[in-house]
Structures are given as structure tokens and as C-alpha cells.
Motif scaffolding. Structure first.
Motif, PDB file in Angstrom:
ATOM      1  N   GLY A  27       0.809  -1.212   0.000  1.00 55.44           N
ATOM      2  CA  GLY A  27       0.000   0.000   0.000  1.00 55.44           C
ATOM      3  C   GLY A  27       0.845   1.265   0.000  1.00 55.44           C
ATOM      4  O   GLY A  27       0.510   2.241  -0.677  1.00 55.44           O
ATOM      5  N   LEU A  28       1.947   1.240   0.740  1.00 54.54           N
ATOM      6  CA  LEU A  28       2.862   2.390   0.741  1.00 54.54           C
ATOM      7  C   LEU A  28       3.449   2.617  -0.643  1.00 54.54           C
ATOM      8  O   LEU A  28       3.534   3.752  -1.117  1.00 54.54           O
ATOM      9  N   LEU A  29       3.857   1.543  -1.288  1.00 58.63           N
ATOM     10  CA  LEU A  29       4.422   1.679  -2.631  1.00 58.63           C
ATOM     11  C   LEU A  29       3.364   2.195  -3.602  1.00 58.63           C
ATOM     12  O   LEU A  29       3.651   3.041  -4.444  1.00 58.63           O
ATOM     13  N   THR A  30       2.145   1.726  -3.446  1.00 59.43           N
ATOM     14  CA  THR A  30       1.049   2.210  -4.295  1.00 59.43           C
ATOM     15  C   THR A  30       0.866   3.712  -4.112  1.00 59.43           C
ATOM     16  O   THR A  30       0.740   4.451  -5.087  1.00 59.43           O
ATOM     17  N   ARG A  31       0.862   4.155  -2.869  1.00 57.61           N
ATOM     18  CA  ARG A  31       0.718   5.585  -2.592  1.00 57.61           C
ATOM     19  C   ARG A  31       1.901   6.372  -3.127  1.00 57.61           C
ATOM     20  O   ARG A  31       1.742   7.470  -3.673  1.00 57.61           O
ATOM     21  N   ALA A  32       3.111   5.844  -2.985  1.00 56.06           N
ATOM     22  CA  ALA A  32       4.294   6.528  -3.512  1.00 56.06           C
ATOM     23  C   ALA A  32       4.223   6.649  -5.035  1.00 56.06           C
ATOM     24  O   ALA A  32       4.555   7.695  -5.597  1.00 56.06           O
ATOM     25  N   PHE A  73       5.764  15.147   0.017  1.00 52.48           N
ATOM     26  CA  PHE A  73       5.102  13.939  -0.473  1.00 52.48           C
ATOM     27  C   PHE A  73       5.720  12.666   0.088  1.00 52.48           C
ATOM     28  O   PHE A  73       5.012  11.780   0.570  1.00 52.48           O
ATOM     29  N   PHE A  74       7.048  12.549   0.026  1.00 53.53           N
ATOM     30  CA  PHE A  74       7.693  11.280   0.360  1.00 53.53           C
ATOM     31  C   PHE A  74       8.061  11.098   1.833  1.00 53.53           C
ATOM     32  O   PHE A  74       8.114   9.964   2.315  1.00 53.53           O
ATOM     33  N   GLU A  75       8.322  12.180   2.554  1.00 50.55           N
ATOM     34  CA  GLU A  75       8.759  12.026   3.941  1.00 50.55           C
ATOM     35  C   GLU A  75       7.743  11.279   4.818  1.00 50.55           C
ATOM     36  O   GLU A  75       8.127  10.377   5.566  1.00 50.55           O
ATOM     37  N   PRO A  76       6.452  11.597   4.742  1.00 49.47           N
ATOM     38  CA  PRO A  76       5.495  10.818   5.543  1.00 49.47           C
ATOM     39  C   PRO A  76       5.474   9.336   5.171  1.00 49.47           C
ATOM     40  O   PRO A  76       5.340   8.467   6.035  1.00 49.47           O
ATOM     41  N   LEU A  77       5.642   9.037   3.884  1.00 49.13           N
ATOM     42  CA  LEU A  77       5.680   7.643   3.448  1.00 49.13           C
ATOM     43  C   LEU A  77       6.937   6.951   3.958  1.00 49.13           C
ATOM     44  O   LEU A  77       6.884   5.787   4.383  1.00 49.13           O
ATOM     45  N   ASP A  78       8.063   7.657   3.931  1.00 48.58           N
ATOM     46  CA  ASP A  78       9.314   7.098   4.463  1.00 48.58           C
ATOM     47  C   ASP A  78       9.164   6.756   5.939  1.00 48.58           C
ATOM     48  O   ASP A  78       9.562   5.678   6.387  1.00 48.58           O
ATOM     49  N   GLU A  80       6.449   6.115   7.610  1.00 49.50           N
ATOM     50  CA  GLU A  80       5.553   4.965   7.749  1.00 49.50           C
ATOM     51  C   GLU A  80       6.271   3.672   7.368  1.00 49.50           C
ATOM     52  O   GLU A  80       6.106   2.650   8.028  1.00 49.50           O
ATOM     53  N   PHE A  81       7.073   3.726   6.316  1.00 47.88           N
ATOM     54  CA  PHE A  81       7.828   2.549   5.885  1.00 47.88           C
ATOM     55  C   PHE A  81       8.779   2.068   6.983  1.00 47.88           C
ATOM     56  O   PHE A  81       8.804   0.901   7.333  1.00 47.88           O
ATOM     57  N   TYR A  82       9.553   2.993   7.529  1.00 42.53           N
ATOM     58  CA  TYR A  82      10.560   2.609   8.513  1.00 42.53           C
ATOM     59  C   TYR A  82       9.961   2.209   9.861  1.00 42.53           C
ATOM     60  O   TYR A  82      10.620   1.558  10.654  1.00 42.53           O
ATOM     61  N   SER A  83       8.707   2.584  10.096  1.00 40.87           N
ATOM     62  CA  SER A  83       8.069   2.166  11.348  1.00 40.87           C
ATOM     63  C   SER A  83       7.227   0.903  11.172  1.00 40.87           C
ATOM     64  O   SER A  83       6.682   0.380  12.142  1.00 40.87           O
ATOM     65  N   SER A  84       7.139   0.407   9.956  1.00 39.37           N
ATOM     66  CA  SER A  84       6.326  -0.776   9.687  1.00 39.37           C
ATOM     67  C   SER A  84       6.989  -2.056  10.204  1.00 39.37           C
ATOM     68  O   SER A  84       8.195  -2.243  10.056  1.00 39.37           O
ATOM     69  N   PRO A  85       6.207  -2.948  10.760  1.00 39.21           N
ATOM     70  CA  PRO A  85       6.764  -4.238  11.197  1.00 39.21           C
ATOM     71  C   PRO A  85       6.997  -5.212  10.039  1.00 39.21           C
ATOM     72  O   PRO A  85       7.614  -6.247  10.227  1.00 39.21           O
ATOM     73  N   GLU A  86       6.483  -4.889   8.848  1.00 36.21           N
ATOM     74  CA  GLU A  86       6.662  -5.795   7.706  1.00 36.21           C
ATOM     75  C   GLU A  86       8.087  -5.738   7.175  1.00 36.21           C
ATOM     76  O   GLU A  86       8.753  -4.787   7.142  1.00 36.21           O
TER      77      GLU A  86
END
Length: 86
Positions: A27-32, A73-78, A80-86
Motif C-alpha cells: 500500500g505504501l508503494l502504491t501511494r508513492a 510527499f515522500f517524507e510521511p511515506l518514508d 511509515e515505511f521505517y516504522s512498519s513491522p513488515e
């Protein structure tokens, strides 16, 4: 990701994330990718850089404040990515 050659593999990343069930990162990649017209990531680093540096018009990217749009645009996604347990 998009400003280096890793972005050349965006389509493979989509497929791989889906295959392993990493729905949050998918989902993050889709949003990016939504920053690109139609969510279609240009296939080469050069094409992506031209878009990210020079895009203008009514698209999502051009509507952001130009000096800060990359961070906006990208900082919030970054984060979220780095805080993801996946």
C-alpha cells in the motif's frame, strides 16, 4: 527509491510484496507511485528524475510547493515505511 536505479524494479516490487503478503508496504508503494501520472512509474531513472524535477501541470506533484515537494510527499511515506513491522 525513485531517484536511483532501484526504481527500475517498481513493477517487480509490487508483485513481490503482493506475493509475500506484505500488504502494508504494498500500500505504501502504491501511494508513492501515485505521484506519477496514472500511478505508472517511468521505467528508467532518468525519466523518473526528469518528472520529479520538472513536472508541471495539474497533477498531484505539480500542485505541491516546489522547493519542498519531495519532502512533503515522500517524507510521511518514508516514516511509515521505517516504522512498519513488515
Amino acid at each position: 527509491f525513485f531517484t536511483n536505479t532501484s526504481g527500475d524494479f517498481a513493477a517487480a516490487a509490487f508483485a513481490g510484496l503482493q506475493a509475500v503478503g506484505a500488504s502494508q508496504i504494498h500500500g505504501l508503494l502504491t501511494r508513492a507511485c501515485s505521484v506519477f501520472p496514472g500511478g505508472a512509474v517511468p521505467p528508467t531513472q532518468g525519466e523518473r528524475e526528469v518528472f520529479l524535477q520538472d513536472s508541471s501541470g495539474g497533477d498531484k506533484w505539480a500542485d505541491l510547493d516546489k522547493p519542498n515537494r519531495f519532502q512533503q510527499f515522500f517524507e510521511p511515506l518514508d516514516k511509515e515505511f521505517y516504522s512498519s513491522p513488515e
